[in-house]
Enzyme design. Sequence first.
Site, short mmCIF file in Angstrom:
data_model
loop_
_atom_site.label_atom_id
_atom_site.label_comp_id
_atom_site.label_asym_id
_atom_site.label_seq_id
_atom_site.Cartn_x
_atom_site.Cartn_y
_atom_site.Cartn_z
N PRO A 19 0.81 -1.23 0.00
CG PRO A 19 -0.83 -1.57 1.61
CD PRO A 19 0.50 -2.08 1.16
CG ASP A 20 3.63 2.00 2.96
OD1 ASP A 20 3.77 2.92 3.76
OD2 ASP A 20 3.13 0.90 3.28
N PRO A 21 4.08 2.17 -1.54
CG PRO A 21 5.09 0.38 -2.65
CD PRO A 21 4.67 0.84 -1.29
N GLY A 34 1.88 6.19 -2.65
CA GLY A 34 2.88 7.21 -2.95
C GLY A 34 2.88 7.61 -4.42
#
Length: 450
Positions: free
Chosen positions: A177-179, A182
Amino acid sequence: MSTSPKPLPLEGIRVLDFGQFVAIPFCTLWLGQLGAEIISIESSSRLTARGAPPFEEGQEGNRNASGYFNSLYATKKSLTLDLATQEGKRIVHELVAVCDVVVENFATGVIEKLGFGYDVLARINPGIVMISNGAFGRTGPMKDGRGLHSTVNLFSGVADVTGYVDSGPRIMGSVLPDPLSGIYAAFAILAALEHRTHTGLGQYVDVAMYEAMLTLIPEAVIDLTMNGVEPRRVGNRDRQKAPHGIYPAAGEDRWLALSIADDQSWQAFCNVVGRTDLASDARFANAPARLKNVEALDAEVASCTSAHDLYEMVVQLQTAGVMAGPVLRSDELLDNPQLDARGMVVSIDHPVANRHRHLGLPWTMDSLGTRSTRAPLLGEHSREIIIGLLGRTEAEYEQMERDRILTWLPLRAGTPPGPPAAFRNRRGLHGLSIHHHGTGRARHRNGDVE
């Protein structure tokens, strides 16, 4: 260092980065690789990713030697700042006046408590674009909910529909979920900057990590909304293609990824693996038949592939027009000639962490370039930013040092492992040029000078 001689598309854009591990640092990594100037604010209580392992061997705990930090913070500048002090807050406000974008991914409400809410920053710079990237967004009943990657993954529904048959939900990737969020934040920033070009106005953008994850499962949403059909977990299988999945090859821990989309490809696969009898087997005559008998099909395919060398089999299948590829290990991935030919993996020297390979951007452009430079040492650019960019005097800078405004840790906690002596001097950093967009005192976009 790798910098293209071509123009950088975001050169001239300056970003003030409050990002915390991992979503926003990934966003600003890409913006920096496209040429934006990224100023990362680091403090003892908001210390980016410098403490995250793995570290360079023999440098365990060294805040300049974290592999995670040096990968996520390439191309950026480091400004150490005590955000709890009034002078530290003034520095941030002065930076907002000369920046184009502010990014943060604190828990909801933290940036406002620090005194840097959008309403405050927009009064300083009406053209500022501010991005907040929270687990569940900054509005709605879940806005105060805490969540890291695994929570977001589960809440988004992605884990529910991607599990294996007759098994429970599955978390895909450690920080997926982070990249993903982002990247979406970077998209939103570019759209907001385009809007500002036409109107002169900035805006506040609210990105929710779990909403970004929802975009990965359109099939499940479509089937439910159109037909009322709840999605079923199929693991590596496909609802229309068979065989489809990961199958063993000869040797230890060698795997083939295979996707058969039509009968012609199935015939070609059977010929390559020497099992023409399967091609004439009525159970596998066409896609509906293969899907109906998928358990038997997978067993037969695994029996075939496990007898063949992985790479020889891939070459033969690709030559025959079958969609197939090796499941690469990390060491094979970094040495992959295809990635090397496209410049996706770049080697970067670092004065503490030495020379390592990092990932570049996953595209090439005909007339625009990208860059990959090393991550900053802790506080490496503090003097450059305070004096060179904001126009503070040497005396003011030294007073801030004495008042520990620019420090990383309180005095009682000791001195952090800083840059080697060869990289320190009183005026700046040896061999590094000071890059700033103007000279003298900080100038607001409305023309006022502080």
